[in-house]
Design a protein around this motif. Sequence first.
Motif, PDB file in Angstrom:
ATOM      1  N   LYS A   1      34.655  14.974  72.623  1.00 47.87           N
ATOM      2  CA  LYS A   1      34.315  15.441  71.272  1.00 47.87           C
ATOM      3  C   LYS A   1      33.429  16.684  71.335  1.00 47.87           C
ATOM      4  O   LYS A   1      33.637  17.667  70.603  1.00 47.87           O
TER       5      LYS A   1
ATOM      6  N   THR B   1      41.723  10.531  70.147  1.00 50.77           N
ATOM      7  CA  THR B   1      42.004   9.580  69.068  1.00 50.77           C
ATOM      8  C   THR B   1      42.876   8.435  69.569  1.00 50.77           C
ATOM      9  O   THR B   1      42.617   7.255  69.279  1.00 50.77           O
ATOM     10  N   GLU B   2      43.896   8.778  70.328  1.00 51.95           N
ATOM     11  CA  GLU B   2      44.791   7.789  70.914  1.00 51.95           C
ATOM     12  C   GLU B   2      44.016   6.847  71.833  1.00 51.95           C
ATOM     13  O   GLU B   2      44.227   5.622  71.841  1.00 51.95           O
TER      14      GLU B   2
ATOM     15  N   LEU C   1      36.844  10.168  64.083  1.00 53.76           N
ATOM     16  CA  LEU C   1      38.157   9.810  64.607  1.00 53.76           C
ATOM     17  C   LEU C   1      38.857   8.783  63.714  1.00 53.76           C
ATOM     18  O   LEU C   1      40.079   8.845  63.524  1.00 53.76           O
TER      19      LEU C   1
ATOM     20  N   ILE D   1      40.353  10.743  60.864  1.00 52.68           N
ATOM     21  CA  ILE D   1      41.539  11.561  61.137  1.00 52.68           C
ATOM     22  C   ILE D   1      42.788  10.700  61.101  1.00 52.68           C
ATOM     23  O   ILE D   1      43.822  11.088  60.540  1.00 52.68           O
ATOM     24  N   VAL D   2      42.728   9.508  61.666  1.00 58.70           N
ATOM     25  CA  VAL D   2      43.900   8.630  61.656  1.00 58.70           C
ATOM     26  C   VAL D   2      44.162   8.130  60.238  1.00 58.70           C
ATOM     27  O   VAL D   2      45.311   8.019  59.800  1.00 58.70           O
TER      28      VAL D   2
ATOM     29  N   THR E   1      42.388  18.878  62.396  1.00 54.75           N
ATOM     30  CA  THR E   1      41.726  18.894  63.700  1.00 54.75           C
ATOM     31  C   THR E   1      40.527  19.834  63.679  1.00 54.75           C
ATOM     32  O   THR E   1      39.419  19.474  64.092  1.00 54.75           O
TER      33      THR E   1
ATOM     34  N   HIS F   1      32.389   6.227  65.478  1.00 51.58           N
ATOM     35  CA  HIS F   1      33.459   7.221  65.625  1.00 51.58           C
ATOM     36  C   HIS F   1      34.126   7.518  64.272  1.00 51.58           C
ATOM     37  O   HIS F   1      35.344   7.597  64.160  1.00 51.58           O
TER      38      HIS F   1
ATOM     39  N   TYR G   1      41.077  14.864  54.469  1.00 55.58           N
ATOM     40  CA  TYR G   1      40.185  14.445  55.553  1.00 55.58           C
ATOM     41  C   TYR G   1      38.768  14.188  55.030  1.00 55.58           C
ATOM     42  O   TYR G   1      38.150  13.177  55.368  1.00 55.58           O
TER      43      TYR G   1
ATOM     44  N   LYS H   1      46.469   2.622  61.905  1.00 56.53           N
ATOM     45  CA  LYS H   1      46.851   2.558  63.322  1.00 56.53           C
ATOM     46  C   LYS H   1      48.335   2.255  63.472  1.00 56.53           C
ATOM     47  O   LYS H   1      49.035   2.881  64.284  1.00 56.53           O
TER      48      LYS H   1
ATOM     49  N   PHE I   1      42.484  16.529  71.102  1.00 57.32           N
ATOM     50  CA  PHE I   1      42.052  15.687  69.988  1.00 57.32           C
ATOM     51  C   PHE I   1      42.937  14.458  69.836  1.00 57.32           C
ATOM     52  O   PHE I   1      42.446  13.344  69.634  1.00 57.32           O
TER      53      PHE I   1
END
Length: 431
Positions: A216, A348-349, A316, A319-320, A184, A313, A248, A275, A344
Motif C-alpha cells: 500500500k 486486494t486479491e 481495500l 475498492i471491492v 485505483t 483495510h 468509491y 467478494k 493494487f
Amino acid sequence: MSQEELWKQTKIIGIIGLGDMGMMYARRFTEAGWKVIGCDREENYPKLKEEIKDFQIVQNGHYVSRISDYIVYSVEAEHIDKIVAIYGPSTKLNAIVGGQTSCKYQEIRSFERHLPPDVEIISVHSLHGPKVDTTGQPLVIIQHRSSDESQQFVNLLMSCLKSKLVYLTCEEHDKITADTQAVTHAAFLSMGVAWHASNQYPWEVPKWIGGIENAKINISLRIYSNKWHVYAGLAITNPSAHAQILRYATSCSDLFTLMIQGKDKELRERIYTAKQKVFGHLGEKHQLLLDDNILQQFSLSKEPPEGKQPNSHLSLLAIVDSWSMLNIVPYDHMICSTPVFRTFLGVTEYLFCTPNLLDEALDCAITNTEFRHDDLEFIIAARNWSQIVSNGDFSGYKREFEKTQEFFKPMLPEANRLGNEMAKKILERAQ
C-alpha cells in the motif's frame, strides 16, 4: 531494401511535448534508427537545444507539424484541445497524427475539430509511466481514421518499445482505463493525503510496517513520484471516471458507517457479497498475484515488522465494494492493466482470497478502534478527491497532489525503485 529500412530513410517522427513520456518516446525511436524531431514549450527551446543532441529540437509545433509524417502530441490532457488548435492546421499533407493522453474521447474530438481532413488519426497510449521498462507493458493503438498501410507503419514504429500491442476503439479505451485506473488512483491518492494530514511517514510507524502495508505504501508513493497532470487528466477529462470515483468515496463512507455503528452482520454480508461478485469466478488453481514472500521483500522500512498488525483495510474493502456496485470484474481488463493496477489488484486479491485474512480485517473494523482516526482521515481525503474531480478542478487537483508530494519527497526515489521491482515480479506472475 526492406519496408522498415525504406520507412526509416523516408519518414520523420514528430513529438510535440517533451515531458517525461514525450522524451522517452523520442529517445526510444531515435535509438531504433528513426529520424525524430521534437519541441516543447517555446520558453524551453534554448535549454533543450543546448542539451539534446541525439534528435532534432525545434522552436514550436509548427516546425514539427509541417515536416513530420507521424506526429505524436504528448501534452497534458487539460491542454490538448488548445495545443492541437494552434499546431494542427500546420500538419503536413497526408500525415498521421496521434496523441498520448489518457482520455481519448477529448483527444480524438480535438483532432477531428482542428486537423485538415486529409490527415489520418492513429492514437496511442502506453499504459505505464516513463520510468517503467516498456517491455511487455500494454500499449493501446487506436486506428480512428487511417489506411491499413498507415496502421502497419505505426505498428512497426511502436515495435521498438517491445510492448504488448492492444487494439481498441476510443470508447473501449476510455471505459477500460476508467475501470482499471480511476478508482485505483483515488484510493492511493487518498492514502497519501490521510498520512500527510496525520503527519505520519507510514514506514516509520509500526502499525504500517509489513505485509499488505508494504504494498500500500509503495503504490501510494509510486503515484506521488509522478506528475500530477498524469492522474488529473484521466480522472477529470474521462466522464466514466467521475461516477467511479464518486462511487468509491460513497463506499468508503458507507462501510465506515457500518463499522462505527457496530453492524457486524450487515458489514460482513455486504463485503462477502462483493467478494463473490469480484472474485467468485477464480478457481482453486488460481495463483495469487502477490504472496507473503513478495510482500515482505519490498519494504521502505529498515525495521522488521513487529508481528502482524490488525487493520480494517477500509481502503481495500471499499475498492471491492465499489467494483461490485459498478459490476466491474477487474480480471476482464488485465490485457490493458497498468503496473499500479496490477499491484493494487494483487494486494486486494491477497486480502480477500488468503484464508482468514478478510475475517481478521472485518473483526478489526468492528472491534478495534486504533485505526478509526486513520480511517476517518482517509474518508475525508476520498470525498475531497471526488469533489475536486466532479468540479473539474485542475488547479485544486494540482494543489492537493503537490502538497502531499512535497511531504513524501525524501522517500519517493526509493519508493519508485521498490515499486518497479514489485511491478516486474507481478507482471511475471500475471503472464
